[in-house]
Design an enzyme around this catalytic site. Structure first.
Site, PDB file in Angstrom:
ATOM      1  N   HIS A   1      61.237  -5.049  62.765  1.00  0.00           N
ATOM      2  CA  HIS A   1      60.552  -3.793  63.138  1.00  0.00           C
ATOM      3  C   HIS A   1      59.479  -3.406  62.111  1.00  0.00           C
ATOM      4  O   HIS A   1      59.274  -2.234  61.825  1.00  0.00           O
ATOM      5  CB  HIS A   1      61.565  -2.667  63.379  1.00  0.00           C
ATOM      6  CG  HIS A   1      62.483  -2.373  62.216  1.00  0.00           C
ATOM      7  ND1 HIS A   1      63.805  -2.060  62.370  1.00  0.00           N
ATOM      8  CD2 HIS A   1      62.258  -2.333  60.883  1.00  0.00           C
ATOM      9  CE1 HIS A   1      64.353  -1.845  61.181  1.00  0.00           C
ATOM     10  NE2 HIS A   1      63.425  -1.998  60.273  1.00  0.00           N
TER      11      HIS A   1
ATOM     12  N   HIS B   1      64.115   5.012  58.065  1.00  0.00           N
ATOM     13  CA  HIS B   1      63.569   4.708  56.737  1.00  0.00           C
ATOM     14  C   HIS B   1      63.305   6.006  55.990  1.00  0.00           C
ATOM     15  O   HIS B   1      62.201   6.270  55.555  1.00  0.00           O
ATOM     16  CB  HIS B   1      62.303   3.867  56.869  1.00  0.00           C
ATOM     17  CG  HIS B   1      62.548   2.555  57.571  1.00  0.00           C
ATOM     18  ND1 HIS B   1      62.663   2.467  58.933  1.00  0.00           N
ATOM     19  CD2 HIS B   1      62.725   1.311  57.099  1.00  0.00           C
ATOM     20  CE1 HIS B   1      62.892   1.193  59.260  1.00  0.00           C
ATOM     21  NE2 HIS B   1      62.938   0.480  58.169  1.00  0.00           N
TER      22      HIS B   1
ATOM     23  N   GLU C   1      69.130  -5.836  56.530  1.00  0.00           N
ATOM     24  CA  GLU C   1      68.948  -5.246  57.873  1.00  0.00           C
ATOM     25  C   GLU C   1      69.529  -6.133  58.970  1.00  0.00           C
ATOM     26  O   GLU C   1      69.825  -5.665  60.060  1.00  0.00           O
ATOM     27  CB  GLU C   1      67.454  -5.014  58.144  1.00  0.00           C
ATOM     28  CG  GLU C   1      66.863  -3.889  57.298  1.00  0.00           C
ATOM     29  CD  GLU C   1      65.358  -3.736  57.488  1.00  0.00           C
ATOM     30  OE1 GLU C   1      64.800  -2.794  56.922  1.00  0.00           O
ATOM     31  OE2 GLU C   1      64.736  -4.559  58.199  1.00  0.00           O
TER      32      GLU C   1
END
Lengths: 132, 281
Positions: free
Chosen positions: B12, B59, B240
């Site tokens: 992403h 984030h 991640e």
């Protein structure tokens, strides 16, 4: 006594854990405030005055003022918060990544185009020591 | 019942969103990236999911250091787009599916996954970049989206096994929903990358390839990877990839790989993408 941290051996990496998060709490929350346009404007107008609104340590403030991207991480900063400062400066993730590695933007971009930094020789602090 | 028909994993990377928004998709640097998703866009148009569950990490846009939930499900009707320092991305707001989201929370908590309920949340590039890659730039996203935010930023982050088991619990939860819905689950983030410090730029193609292979060949091998191995082998942000294991856990034990794309570099990151279909109809 705190548990030993197995990730302390990683070279050139600060793992952002609960201890770092506590140390850098105000630094990070200050940088997060730059998500608002009006705060970015106030910060740009007088950075020192803006930072003085936050209960941060003087070294933390200096690391922001001098854009010491690695220094901010050492002092409890996290990359996703420092990235908001970078965005305020008009810098991309790749531009600050280059600065943190001590490479020029062109050299860093070239390293990435060639497949990035290999894991070989970059797995442990001992490997960086022998490399000198 | 609602059921998962397929899983999509994709990086992403925020620079991809910026390249799309600034109309740089035809530039030589970005063109291969967007070309890599052309088949995926066709695929999802055919699959036509009723709902997408998007597993991603915030984030530090919606959450902050005030509260760090390990697993959080967005139960709101709409999720505005976050301003990450550049102004919000000019993409449609994300519409949720509050009814199914509440059902998921109900089922998961009783199944002993202590999910944080989120009724107000902005979503950042972690969620919007995968939507852009898979759906392009519609006036509105084609289906409701349930955000499932995972803490992979502040250690300790959940283990790969915990993520995989959560995926299994999601599958079970969907089976007890009273409406027929076809669901596609997204696992996002990764693959190998390190954004920070003197070691930034680390990429491990060998690890990434093995991880992609094992999603079909031997998922348990991926599930067993400890945090330290992700950190050492895939860079500080490679962790991640545990979010991909939630997606994998939600699928059948046997899956078919229908598409794969891997490209280095996209900014600082190895871009990985895979589509897995359930084999049992």
């Amino acid at each position: 006594m705190a548990l030993p941290k197995e990730y302390d051996d990683l070279p050139g990496t600060v793992v952002f854990d609960a201890d770092q998060a506590r140390k850098g709490y105000h630094l990070n929350m200050c940088l997060m405030s730059l998500m608002k346009a009006e705060n970015r404007a106030a910060f740009k107008k007088d950075e020192r005055a803006y930072l003085d609104h936050w209960p941060m340590t003087e070294p933390q403030k200096q690391s922001v003022l001098t854009r010491d991207w690695n220094g901010m991480l050492q002092l409890g900063g996290n990359i996703y918060f420092t990235a908001k400062l970078a965005a305020t400066d008009g810098l991309s993730f790749q531009q600050i990544a280059a600065m943190m590695t001590g490479k020029t933007q062109a050299d860093y971009a070239e390293m990435m185009l060639k497949g990035g930094r290999p894991p070989e020789g970059n797995r442990s602090k001992s490997e960086w020591k022998t490399r000198g | 019942m609602a059921r998962i028909v397929a899983g999509v994993a994709t990086s992403h990377i925020p620079a991809i969103g910026a390249a799309w928004d600034n109309k740089k998709t035809a530039e030589p640097y970005w063109q291969p990236v967007f070309r890599g998703f052309e088949r995926s866009k066709e695929w999802i148009t055919k699959v036509k999911p009723d709902v997408c569950i998007v597993v991603y990490n915030d984030h530090m846009s919606a959450f902050s250091l005030e509260i760090v939930p390990t697993f959080a499900i967005g139960c709101a009707a709409e999720f505005p787009i976050a301003d990450e320092g550049w102004g919000p991305r000019a993409v449609p707001p994300v519409k949720g599916h509050p009814e199914l989201a509440s059902h998921l929370v109900q089922s998961l908590v009783l199944d002993e996954f202590d999910i944080t309920i989120v009724n107000k949340m902005e979503v950042d590039h972690g969620l919007t970049v995968p939507l852009t890659l898979m759906f392009g730039q519609p006036d509105a996203w084609p289906c409701p989206v349930i955000p499932l935010a995972v803490n992979v930023v502040v250690y300790p982050v959940p283990t790969g096994n915990r993520c995989y088991m959560l995926g299994k619990a999601i599958r079970k939860a969907l089976a007890s929903y009273d409406k027929d819905l076809r669901v596609v689950i997204f696992g996002t983030g990764g693959m190998s990358h390190q954004l920070q410090g003197p070691r930034a730029g680390l990429i491990n193609k060998e690890f990434d390839t093995r991880f992609l292979d094992n999603l079909t060949k031997d998922p348990q091998a991926n599930v067993r990877i400890p945090h330290l191995e992700y950190l050492r082998e895939t860079g500080s942000e490679g962790i991640e990839m545990v979010m991909w294991l939630i997606m994998r856990g939600a699928l059948d034990d046997e899956v078919k790989e229908v598409y794969r794309f891997y490209h280095v570099p996209a900014s600082n990151t190895a871009l990985g993408h895979i589509i897995l279909e359930n084999t049992q109809a």
